[in-house]
Scaffold this motif. Structure first.
Motif, PDB file in Angstrom:
ATOM      1  N   GLU A   1     -31.239  45.385 -27.409  1.00 32.00           N
ATOM      2  CA  GLU A   1     -30.627  46.704 -27.553  1.00 32.00           C
ATOM      3  C   GLU A   1     -29.492  46.902 -26.550  1.00 32.00           C
ATOM      4  O   GLU A   1     -28.433  47.438 -26.885  1.00 32.00           O
ATOM      5  N   THR A   2     -29.716  46.449 -25.332  1.00 35.16           N
ATOM      6  CA  THR A   2     -28.683  46.562 -24.298  1.00 35.16           C
ATOM      7  C   THR A   2     -27.462  45.726 -24.653  1.00 35.16           C
ATOM      8  O   THR A   2     -26.322  46.191 -24.531  1.00 35.16           O
ATOM      9  N   LEU A   3     -27.690  44.488 -25.082  1.00 34.49           N
ATOM     10  CA  LEU A   3     -26.563  43.628 -25.463  1.00 34.49           C
ATOM     11  C   LEU A   3     -25.791  44.219 -26.633  1.00 34.49           C
ATOM     12  O   LEU A   3     -24.563  44.118 -26.688  1.00 34.49           O
TER      13      LEU A   3
ATOM     14  N   ILE B   1     -25.305  47.342 -27.282  1.00 36.46           N
ATOM     15  CA  ILE B   1     -24.453  48.422 -26.759  1.00 36.46           C
ATOM     16  C   ILE B   1     -23.284  47.848 -25.961  1.00 36.46           C
ATOM     17  O   ILE B   1     -22.133  48.269 -26.122  1.00 36.46           O
ATOM     18  N   GLU B   2     -23.566  46.875 -25.097  1.00 36.62           N
ATOM     19  CA  GLU B   2     -22.537  46.322 -24.216  1.00 36.62           C
ATOM     20  C   GLU B   2     -21.485  45.502 -24.949  1.00 36.62           C
ATOM     21  O   GLU B   2     -20.333  45.446 -24.518  1.00 36.62           O
ATOM     22  N   THR B   3     -21.858  44.851 -26.043  1.00 36.25           N
ATOM     23  CA  THR B   3     -20.913  43.969 -26.731  1.00 36.25           C
ATOM     24  C   THR B   3     -20.363  44.560 -28.024  1.00 36.25           C
ATOM     25  O   THR B   3     -19.477  43.975 -28.639  1.00 36.25           O
TER      26      THR B   3
ATOM     27  N   HIS C   1     -18.356  47.027 -28.641  1.00 32.31           N
ATOM     28  CA  HIS C   1     -16.921  47.345 -28.676  1.00 32.31           C
ATOM     29  C   HIS C   1     -16.057  46.093 -28.751  1.00 32.31           C
ATOM     30  O   HIS C   1     -14.846  46.179 -28.942  1.00 32.31           O
TER      31      HIS C   1
END
Length: 67
Positions: A25-27, A29-31, A33
């Motif tokens: 989930e974090t990846l 969000i971070e990737t 864009h």
């Protein structure tokens, strides 16, 4: 399922499953864009017999036997 609920005797396994879900989930969000999509494959239950084999490591008088 282990990533969302816990069962006796396999807490570390459940914790690692939750951690992998949180990482995915974090990846995402971070990737996101950058146009990168992150997916997590969570197959259903598999009858591996691991739970049955684990019982051989408990003594008859072990307090964990009931679990």
């Amino acid at each position: 399922m282990q990533g969302r609920m816990v069962l006796p005797m396999i807490g570390p396994y459940g914790a690692t499953q939750w951690a992998l879900g949180a990482l995915a989930e974090t990846l995402a969000i971070e990737t996101g864009h950058f146009g990168i999509q992150v997916n997590l494959v969570q197959p259903g239950a598999v009858s591996s017999g691991g739970g049955e084999r684990a019982k051989v490591h408990l003594r008859d008088d072990d307090r964990y036997s009931a679990l």
